[in-house]
Design an enzyme around this catalytic site. Structure first.
Site, PDB file in Angstrom:
ATOM      1  N   GLY A 183       0.797  -1.304  -0.134  1.00 37.05           N
ATOM      2  CA  GLY A 183       0.233  -0.075  -0.034  1.00 37.05           C
ATOM      3  C   GLY A 183       0.821   1.221  -0.037  1.00 37.05           C
ATOM      4  N   GLY A 211      -0.174   4.300   0.569  1.00 39.64           N
ATOM      5  CA  GLY A 211      -0.767   5.417   1.408  1.00 39.64           C
ATOM      6  C   GLY A 211       0.192   6.118   2.131  1.00 39.64           C
ATOM      7  N   TYR A 212      -0.280   7.058   3.035  1.00 42.63           N
ATOM      8  CA  TYR A 212       0.564   7.936   3.882  1.00 42.63           C
ATOM      9  C   TYR A 212       1.494   7.041   4.680  1.00 42.63           C
ATOM     10  N   LYS A 219      -1.831  -0.643  -6.001  1.00 45.42           N
ATOM     11  CA  LYS A 219      -2.820  -0.906  -6.934  1.00 45.42           C
ATOM     12  C   LYS A 219      -2.501  -0.109  -8.177  1.00 45.42           C
ATOM     13  N   VAL A 274      -2.983  -6.398  -3.898  1.00 50.33           N
ATOM     14  CA  VAL A 274      -2.964  -7.654  -2.995  1.00 50.33           C
ATOM     15  C   VAL A 274      -4.368  -8.631  -2.646  1.00 50.33           C
ATOM     16  N   GLU A 325     -16.596  18.037   5.842  1.00 51.98           N
ATOM     17  CA  GLU A 325     -15.520  18.620   4.783  1.00 51.98           C
ATOM     18  C   GLU A 325     -16.242  18.546   3.406  1.00 51.98           C
ATOM     19  N   ASP A 357      -4.514   3.345   8.610  1.00 52.69           N
ATOM     20  CA  ASP A 357      -5.950   2.877   9.057  1.00 52.69           C
ATOM     21  C   ASP A 357      -6.117   1.339   9.261  1.00 52.69           C
ATOM     22  N   ALA A 364      -4.370  10.610   8.598  1.00 52.81           N
ATOM     23  CA  ALA A 364      -3.255  10.606   7.891  1.00 52.81           C
ATOM     24  C   ALA A 364      -2.073  10.849   8.553  1.00 52.81           C
ATOM     25  N   LYS A 389      -4.622  24.678   7.772  1.00 53.68           N
ATOM     26  CA  LYS A 389      -4.846  23.495   7.020  1.00 53.68           C
ATOM     27  C   LYS A 389      -4.103  23.252   5.831  1.00 53.68           C
TER      28      LYS A 389
HETATM   29  P1  FAD Z   1      -4.348   5.298   2.675  1.00 52.90           P
HETATM   30  O1  FAD Z   1      -4.253   6.722   2.593  1.00 52.90           O
HETATM   31  O2  FAD Z   1      -6.021   4.565   2.610  1.00 52.90           O
HETATM   32  O3  FAD Z   1      -3.858   4.505   1.320  1.00 52.90           O
HETATM   33  C1  FAD Z   1      -3.901   3.166   0.934  1.00 52.90           C
HETATM   34  C2  FAD Z   1      -2.958   2.670   0.004  1.00 52.90           C
HETATM   35  O4  FAD Z   1      -3.318   1.349  -0.203  1.00 52.90           O
HETATM   36  C3  FAD Z   1      -3.735   3.252  -1.319  1.00 52.90           C
HETATM   37  O5  FAD Z   1      -2.719   3.904  -2.190  1.00 52.90           O
HETATM   38  C4  FAD Z   1      -4.465   2.209  -2.220  1.00 52.90           C
HETATM   39  O6  FAD Z   1      -4.696   2.328  -3.456  1.00 52.90           O
HETATM   40  C5  FAD Z   1      -3.678   0.809  -1.494  1.00 52.90           C
HETATM   41  N1  FAD Z   1      -4.459  -0.281  -1.719  1.00 52.90           N
HETATM   42  C6  FAD Z   1      -5.426  -0.418  -0.999  1.00 52.90           C
HETATM   43  N2  FAD Z   1      -6.099  -1.600  -1.203  1.00 52.90           N
HETATM   44  C7  FAD Z   1      -4.798  -2.350  -1.940  1.00 52.90           C
HETATM   45  C8  FAD Z   1      -4.928  -3.554  -2.398  1.00 52.90           C
HETATM   46  N3  FAD Z   1      -5.572  -4.550  -2.295  1.00 52.90           N
HETATM   47  N4  FAD Z   1      -3.808  -3.858  -3.177  1.00 52.90           N
HETATM   48  C9  FAD Z   1      -2.692  -2.887  -3.428  1.00 52.90           C
HETATM   49  N5  FAD Z   1      -2.759  -1.583  -3.127  1.00 52.90           N
HETATM   50  C10 FAD Z   1      -3.904  -1.194  -2.388  1.00 52.90           C
HETATM   51  N6  FAD Z   1      -6.662  12.719   8.106  1.00 52.90           N
HETATM   52  C11 FAD Z   1      -5.736  13.575   8.622  1.00 52.90           C
HETATM   53  O7  FAD Z   1      -4.937  13.414   9.480  1.00 52.90           O
HETATM   54  N7  FAD Z   1      -6.100  14.985   8.227  1.00 52.90           N
HETATM   55  C12 FAD Z   1      -7.047  15.258   7.561  1.00 52.90           C
HETATM   56  O8  FAD Z   1      -7.244  16.564   6.911  1.00 52.90           O
HETATM   57  C13 FAD Z   1      -8.100  14.358   6.715  1.00 52.90           C
HETATM   58  N8  FAD Z   1      -8.949  14.446   5.894  1.00 52.90           N
HETATM   59  C14 FAD Z   1      -9.473  13.448   5.429  1.00 52.90           C
HETATM   60  C15 FAD Z   1     -10.351  13.907   4.485  1.00 52.90           C
HETATM   61  C16 FAD Z   1     -11.147  12.590   3.763  1.00 52.90           C
HETATM   62  C17 FAD Z   1     -12.189  13.060   2.709  1.00 52.90           C
HETATM   63  C18 FAD Z   1     -10.842  11.355   4.273  1.00 52.90           C
HETATM   64  C19 FAD Z   1     -11.791  10.245   3.579  1.00 52.90           C
HETATM   65  C20 FAD Z   1     -10.255  11.027   5.135  1.00 52.90           C
HETATM   66  C21 FAD Z   1      -9.191  12.068   5.848  1.00 52.90           C
HETATM   67  N9  FAD Z   1      -8.388  11.898   6.723  1.00 52.90           N
HETATM   68  C22 FAD Z   1      -7.678  12.944   7.201  1.00 52.90           C
HETATM   69  C23 FAD Z   1      -8.078  10.328   7.301  1.00 52.90           C
HETATM   70  C24 FAD Z   1      -6.805  10.043   6.342  1.00 52.90           C
HETATM   71  O9  FAD Z   1      -6.868  10.296   4.992  1.00 52.90           O
HETATM   72  C25 FAD Z   1      -6.508   8.191   6.626  1.00 52.90           C
HETATM   73  O10 FAD Z   1      -6.379   8.318   7.966  1.00 52.90           O
HETATM   74  C26 FAD Z   1      -5.268   8.126   5.661  1.00 52.90           C
HETATM   75  O11 FAD Z   1      -5.457   8.187   4.180  1.00 52.90           O
HETATM   76  C27 FAD Z   1      -4.772   6.723   6.120  1.00 52.90           C
HETATM   77  O12 FAD Z   1      -3.559   6.392   5.389  1.00 52.90           O
HETATM   78  P2  FAD Z   1      -3.012   4.832   5.194  1.00 52.90           P
HETATM   79  O13 FAD Z   1      -1.581   4.977   4.889  1.00 52.90           O
HETATM   80  O14 FAD Z   1      -3.481   3.896   6.066  1.00 52.90           O
HETATM   81  O15 FAD Z   1      -3.743   4.522   3.931  1.00 52.90           O
HETATM   82  P1  NAD Z   2     -16.477   9.369  11.728  1.00 53.97           P
HETATM   83  O1  NAD Z   2     -16.455   7.958  12.428  1.00 53.97           O
HETATM   84  O2  NAD Z   2     -15.485  10.547  12.318  1.00 53.97           O
HETATM   85  O3  NAD Z   2     -17.873   9.907  11.630  1.00 53.97           O
HETATM   86  C1  NAD Z   2     -18.873   9.545  11.064  1.00 53.97           C
HETATM   87  C2  NAD Z   2     -20.141  10.079  11.661  1.00 53.97           C
HETATM   88  O4  NAD Z   2     -21.324   9.142  10.862  1.00 53.97           O
HETATM   89  C3  NAD Z   2     -20.557   9.983  12.950  1.00 53.97           C
HETATM   90  O5  NAD Z   2     -20.774  11.087  13.337  1.00 53.97           O
HETATM   91  C4  NAD Z   2     -21.615   9.070  12.872  1.00 53.97           C
HETATM   92  O6  NAD Z   2     -22.446   9.256  14.225  1.00 53.97           O
HETATM   93  C5  NAD Z   2     -22.340   9.119  11.809  1.00 53.97           C
HETATM   94  N1  NAD Z   2     -23.266   7.973  11.388  1.00 53.97           N
HETATM   95  C6  NAD Z   2     -22.828   6.774  11.651  1.00 53.97           C
HETATM   96  N2  NAD Z   2     -23.810   5.802  11.208  1.00 53.97           N
HETATM   97  C7  NAD Z   2     -24.961   6.638  10.810  1.00 53.97           C
HETATM   98  C8  NAD Z   2     -26.134   6.515  10.247  1.00 53.97           C
HETATM   99  N3  NAD Z   2     -26.599   5.328  10.061  1.00 53.97           N
HETATM  100  N4  NAD Z   2     -26.880   7.533   9.811  1.00 53.97           N
HETATM  101  C9  NAD Z   2     -26.286   8.913   9.912  1.00 53.97           C
HETATM  102  N5  NAD Z   2     -25.215   9.184  10.553  1.00 53.97           N
HETATM  103  C10 NAD Z   2     -24.574   8.091  10.793  1.00 53.97           C
HETATM  104  O7  NAD Z   2     -16.114   9.023  10.280  1.00 53.97           O
HETATM  105  P2  NAD Z   2     -15.541   9.931   9.022  1.00 53.97           P
HETATM  106  O8  NAD Z   2     -15.996  11.430   8.982  1.00 53.97           O
HETATM  107  O9  NAD Z   2     -15.675   9.159   7.809  1.00 53.97           O
HETATM  108  O10 NAD Z   2     -13.938  10.218   9.217  1.00 53.97           O
HETATM  109  C11 NAD Z   2     -13.037   9.059   9.378  1.00 53.97           C
HETATM  110  C12 NAD Z   2     -11.723   9.403   9.789  1.00 53.97           C
HETATM  111  O11 NAD Z   2     -11.065  10.169   9.272  1.00 53.97           O
HETATM  112  C13 NAD Z   2     -11.894   9.695  11.256  1.00 53.97           C
HETATM  113  O12 NAD Z   2     -10.767   9.316  12.031  1.00 53.97           O
HETATM  114  C14 NAD Z   2     -11.348  11.245  11.065  1.00 53.97           C
HETATM  115  O13 NAD Z   2     -11.090  11.862  12.201  1.00 53.97           O
HETATM  116  C15 NAD Z   2     -10.546  11.251   9.822  1.00 53.97           C
HETATM  117  N6  NAD Z   2     -10.815  12.490   9.138  1.00 53.97           N
HETATM  118  C16 NAD Z   2     -10.109  13.460   9.433  1.00 53.97           C
HETATM  119  C17 NAD Z   2     -10.307  14.817   9.032  1.00 53.97           C
HETATM  120  C18 NAD Z   2      -9.531  15.811   9.237  1.00 53.97           C
HETATM  121  O14 NAD Z   2      -8.884  15.988  10.207  1.00 53.97           O
HETATM  122  N7  NAD Z   2      -9.843  17.147   8.699  1.00 53.97           N
HETATM  123  C19 NAD Z   2     -11.170  14.690   7.682  1.00 53.97           C
HETATM  124  C20 NAD Z   2     -11.824  13.722   7.372  1.00 53.97           C
HETATM  125  C21 NAD Z   2     -11.637  12.570   7.943  1.00 53.97           C
END
Ligand code: FAD
Ligand code: NAD
Length: 406
Positions: free
Chosen positions: A10, A12-13, A38, A81, A170, A300, A317, A379
């Site tokens: 993977g 990712g981060y 991937k 994978v 967001e 994650d 991340a 940010k």
């Molecule tokens: P990921 O970033 O999920 O990457 C996984 C990698 O593995 C990808 O490249 C994928 O293609 C690859 N992969 C997956 N399955 C397979 C497979 N079977 N075979 C080969 N490769 C594979 N966190 C913060 O700290 N600050 C933020 O502002 C923030 N904003 C977010 C906004 C959004 C919209 C979302 C959804 C999440 C946000 N998060 C934020 C949470 C953060 O993005 C995740 O915690 C982080 O991406 C996890 O990193 P990771 O290294 O576990 O893997």
């Molecule tokens: P989350 O678990 O933080 O929030 C999910 C929300 O969905 C909760 O408020 C929950 O009560 C609600 N929910 C659950 N089931 C529901 C249902 N059936 N109907 C309606 N609401 C329901 O998940 P997320 O927002 O996807 O974030 C995932 C992770 O990524 C978290 O750890 C978060 O901190 C991180 N993240 C961080 C940032 C940032 O730091 N800026 C941005 C995005 C995500």
């Protein structure tokens, strides 16, 4: 003697930070390093709400792996994978098999659906760059359909977000900024468009500072986002969702249902037989699994308890990118014959949520609250800081965010 084989799953981060640190820490004659992903690019998951809304081009979010990983030191395998056999020390890929001496699992997250009926088939999810692009295209397509339908179909212009956690909030901020542009482009009166966020809990962003939550809700409501709190999504259908509030069910017509209500670790980990807690491996302080001395888990897929709160740290991340260098250091120690391994200590620098491209709120430096422009600036700086750590100033200049003074 043969070099030990290090396989990192993977990009990712967590996987990327492990790889770029490890390639600097050890010589090519010390270990054979393989990174499996991937795609041939890494994507900034933290920007996927922007890709989904169409407010950031996908080129900004994607980073070619060859631009940051030194292919003379790391063997990159573009493949998927399928499973891991930790007893045989093998990884099954769609197109082959790899053996390892040391493994790093960084396969990231998937959206959690909690078994809710119809979600897999009918909801859109913000969990990777491909489904983020699909959301953008789908919403735009529905706007383009609206004036071409024989009957009035408000569900084409109704965007429902399931979950008001950080991802839901967001995305709401971004889509609220994008809607006026879509309305101009497709000759639609803004008053016909609805953005509804449905949250099961009594508050958005549960557990976050109430003053910051109130700021976020006020700002989003001012942009036209409606909040339905204490309302749970019960079912998703092709053109509506069923929600429940106070024991009463209601159908909301929508053809744009975005599910953003939580994440789970990549199911491959559990399916491969690792001991899991809530679908994640509760790692030891040195980030190895409880059962295998040669397997590390980052990002994650890993669960780390916060001893103070007694609850797991939220998967972020920020956590994943801090784990990479610790794993790289520990791999170096093991490759060089062993010794004491480093323990991972999270250093939470802050939590910031964007509310569209020019607004945000959050906490930095422990307890300093930020709102508006200053939060948005911080940010963007934190996104740029990650790029700096990953690929230096060149990567910041190529992919960084510089729209900070307006
Ligand atoms: P990921 O970033 O999920 O990457 C996984 C990698 O593995 C990808 O490249 C994928 O293609 C690859 N992969 C997956 N399955 C397979 C497979 N079977 N075979 C080969 N490769 C594979 N966190 C913060 O700290 N600050 C933020 O502002 C923030 N904003 C977010 C906004 C959004 C919209 C979302 C959804 C999440 C946000 N998060 C934020 C949470 C953060 O993005 C995740 O915690 C982080 O991406 C996890 O990193 P990771 O290294 O576990 O893997
Ligand atoms: P989350 O678990 O933080 O929030 C999910 C929300 O969905 C909760 O408020 C929950 O009560 C609600 N929910 C659950 N089931 C529901 C249902 N059936 N109907 C309606 N609401 C329901 O998940 P997320 O927002 O996807 O974030 C995932 C992770 O990524 C978290 O750890 C978060 O901190 C991180 N993240 C961080 C940032 C940032 O730091 N800026 C941005 C995005 C995500």
């Amino acid at each position: 003697m043969k070099n030990p084989k290090v396989v990192i799953l993977g990009a990712g981060y967590g996987g990327m930070m492990t790889t770029v640190k490890l390639q600097k820490l050890i010589g090519t004659n010390e270990a054979d390093i393989t990174l499996v992903n991937k795609h041939d690019y890494h994507y900034q998951t933290t920007l996927l709400h922007e890709t989904s809304a169409g407010t950031a081009p996908q080129e900004q979010v994607k980073i070619a792996i060859k631009d940051v990983v030194d292919f003379s030191k790391v063997n990159f395998v573009q493949d998927t994978v399928v499973s891991i056999d930790p007893k045989a020390k093998k990884v099954q890929l769609e197109d082959g098999e790899l053996e390892y001496d040391y493994l790093v699992i960084g396969l990231g997250f998937e959206s959690a659906t909690f078994g809710i009926k119809g979600l897999e088939e009918n909801a859109f999810m913000i969990s990777n760059v491909n489904n983020a692009r699909l959301i953008r295209e789908h919403i735009e397509y529905n706007f383009s359909r609206y004036n071409n339908e024989p009957e009035d179909r408000p569900e084409l212009l109704t965007i429902v977000i399931g979950g008001a956690g950080f991802t839901g909030i967001e995305f709401a901020g971004e889509i609220a900024n994008r809607v006026p542009e879509l309305c101009r482009e497709y000759d639609i009166d803004r008053s016909k468009v609805r953005i509804i966020t449905v949250e099961a809990g009594p508050s958005a962003l549960a557990g976050f500072d109430p003053e910051l939550v109130e700021y976020a809700l006020n700002k989003l409501e001012a942009k036209g986002v409606e909040f339905r709190l204490s309302t749970a999504v019960k079912e998703a259908k092709a053109d509506s969702i069923i929600v429940e509030h106070d024991g009463q069910q209601e159908e909301i017509k929508t053809e744009n249902f975005i599910w953003a209500a939580g994440v789970k670790g990549n199911p491959i980990v559990e399916q491969s037989g690792f001991e899991v807690n809530r679908g994640k491996v509760q790692v030891r302080p040195d980030l190895r699994t409880p059962d295998y001395d040669d397997v590390f888990v980052v990002g994650d897929c890993a669960l780390i308890m916060n001893e103070e709160s007694g609850r797991p740290y939220p998967p972020t991340a920020q956590m994943a990118m801090q784990q990479g260098p610790v794993v790289a250091q520990n791999l170096k120690t093991l490759i060089r014959g062993g010794g004491e391994l480093q323990e991972f200590e999270p250093n939470i620098l802050g939590t910031l949520a964007s509310l569209g491209s020019r607004d945000a709120m959050g906490v930095v430096f422990g307890n300093k609250k930020l709102f508006g422009w200053s939060a948005s600036f911080m940010k963007k700086m934190s996104d740029n800081r990650y790029l700096m750590k990953l690929g230096g100033i060149g990567l910041v200049l190529k992919k960084g965010k510089f729209d900070i003074f307006h």
